[in-house]
Structures are given as structure tokens and as C-alpha cells.
Design a protein around this motif. Structure first.
Motif, PDB file in Angstrom:
ATOM      1  N   GLN A  10       0.863  -1.172   0.000  1.00  0.00           N
ATOM      2  CA  GLN A  10       0.000   0.000   0.000  1.00  0.00           C
ATOM      3  C   GLN A  10       0.903   1.226   0.000  1.00  0.00           C
ATOM      4  O   GLN A  10       1.861   1.292   0.776  1.00  0.00           O
ATOM      5  N   GLY A  11       0.627   2.167  -0.886  1.00  0.00           N
ATOM      6  CA  GLY A  11       1.481   3.346  -1.032  1.00  0.00           C
ATOM      7  C   GLY A  11       1.530   4.193   0.222  1.00  0.00           C
ATOM      8  O   GLY A  11       0.536   4.352   0.921  1.00  0.00           O
ATOM      9  N   LYS A  12       2.701   4.739   0.500  1.00  0.00           N
ATOM     10  CA  LYS A  12       2.868   5.623   1.652  1.00  0.00           C
ATOM     11  C   LYS A  12       2.558   7.053   1.255  1.00  0.00           C
ATOM     12  O   LYS A  12       2.756   7.459   0.124  1.00  0.00           O
ATOM     13  N   LYS A  13       2.084   7.819   2.198  1.00  0.00           N
ATOM     14  CA  LYS A  13       1.885   9.252   2.022  1.00  0.00           C
ATOM     15  C   LYS A  13       3.204   9.959   2.336  1.00  0.00           C
ATOM     16  O   LYS A  13       4.144   9.362   2.835  1.00  0.00           O
ATOM     17  N   ASP A  14       3.268  11.257   2.060  1.00  0.00           N
ATOM     18  CA  ASP A  14       4.502  12.006   2.285  1.00  0.00           C
ATOM     19  C   ASP A  14       4.931  12.002   3.744  1.00  0.00           C
ATOM     20  O   ASP A  14       6.117  11.872   4.048  1.00  0.00           O
ATOM     21  N   PHE A  15       3.970  12.113   4.671  1.00  0.00           N
ATOM     22  CA  PHE A  15       4.348  12.154   6.080  1.00  0.00           C
ATOM     23  C   PHE A  15       4.866  10.796   6.539  1.00  0.00           C
ATOM     24  O   PHE A  15       5.721  10.712   7.416  1.00  0.00           O
ATOM     25  N   ASP A  16       4.381   9.698   5.927  1.00  0.00           N
ATOM     26  CA  ASP A  16       4.913   8.368   6.243  1.00  0.00           C
ATOM     27  C   ASP A  16       6.363   8.251   5.787  1.00  0.00           C
ATOM     28  O   ASP A  16       7.195   7.650   6.464  1.00  0.00           O
ATOM     29  N   LYS A  17       6.674   8.827   4.628  1.00  0.00           N
ATOM     30  CA  LYS A  17       8.048   8.779   4.114  1.00  0.00           C
ATOM     31  C   LYS A  17       8.975   9.569   5.028  1.00  0.00           C
ATOM     32  O   LYS A  17      10.102   9.157   5.285  1.00  0.00           O
ATOM     33  N   ARG A  18       8.484  10.716   5.542  1.00  0.00           N
ATOM     34  CA  ARG A  18       9.307  11.499   6.460  1.00  0.00           C
ATOM     35  C   ARG A  18       9.569  10.713   7.739  1.00  0.00           C
ATOM     36  O   ARG A  18      10.661  10.759   8.300  1.00  0.00           O
TER      37      ARG A  18
END
Length: 151
Positions: free
Chosen positions: A125-133
């Protein structure tokens, strides 16, 4: 007859871009020159993904370099390749893969002890930008802890 192989081609961006939920190991239907190129380590799965067609699951956009000693029998570098996986796992992946937000991505290609090329795939499931941070922060803190432990 034990075949020792050091082939381990990884998709390094997969865990950064996606939440990996379930992992599976599947065989790949390859041509002769393709397996020879994989054994030389000349494959790339960074931009590849898996998709369902009529008769099964295929890996798309996987680049396997042309075999240097191949003649006119050489393969096409970015053709779709069928994944060999059990029907039970295939049904499970098809049901989950059709839900919104889920995708199937390859994680690594390796040669097993019998000499066959295998691919490890994951339902993701794709991560959002805050998950990547968050992933970056966790990786940096782990690196700092490792440095402190070595001193």
C-alpha cells in the motif's frame, strides 16, 4: 548438486515508497538468454510492478539486459514475464490487488538452491509524504544509535 549463487537483485525503493503487507515467492517464466543475464546480475526491478491478465499474474517493466553472447535468439529487454505462483495465492492476491490503494510489487530477484530464478513479491500500500518522512527519521535515529554503540 548444490549451486551457489550470489545473485540478489533488490528493489531498494520498495520499502521507502510502500507499506509492505504480505510477501510471496514466485517463479518466473524466462527464456534461455534471460536466465543467463540474471545469473550475471544484469537485471533491474526498480520501476517494475505486477499486474493481472487473463491467465495469470505478470511482472511488467522489469529490465533484463540482453545477453552479451546471445545471437538472434536474444530476448526483448522489457517484455512482460509470467509469474508462476499457486492458484490459492493467486486468488488471494487478485482479491486484495483489486482493492483501491493496493498494488503488487517485486522486492528482489534471486536464484534458489536448485538454480531457478525466483522473485519475491509483496502486496503493498502506497505511503503518504508524512509516512516517508517518518521512515527517514527512523532510519536516521537507527544510524545514530548504531554509531553510539560502536564507540
Amino acid at each position: 548438486m548444490a549451486i551457489s549463487s550470489s545473485v540478489n537483485i533488490k528493489n531498494k525503493r520498495a520499502s521507502f515508497e510502500y507499506h509492505l503487507l504480505d510477501r510471496y515467492v514466485a517463479g518466473i517464466a524466462l527464456l534461455g538468454t534471460e536466465i543467463k543475464s540474471i545469473r550475471q546480475g544484469k537485471a533491474n526491478i526498480n520501476d517494475s510492478f505486477c499486474a493481472f491478465f487473463d491467465d495469470g499474474l505478470y511482472i511488467r517493466n522489469m529490465h533484463i539486459a540482453e545477453y552479451s553472447f546471445g545471437s538472434f535468439y536474444n530476448h526483448e529487454a522489457k517484455r512482460d514475464r509470467k509469474l508462476l505462483i499457486t492458484k490459492k495465492e493467486l486468488r488471494k492476491l487478485r482479491a486484495k490487488g483489486e482493492e483501491k490503494g493496493f498494488t503488487i510489487i517485486p522486492l528482489r530477484i534471486f536464484i534458489n538452491e536448485r538454480g531457478y530464478a525466483k522473485v519475491e513479491i509483496a502486496l503493498a500500500q502506497g505511503k503518504k509524504d508524512f509516512d516517508k518522512r517518518e521512515s527517514i527519521k527512523e532510519r536516521d535515529s537507527k544510524r545514530e544509535i548504531d554509531r553510539a554503540m560502536k564507540r
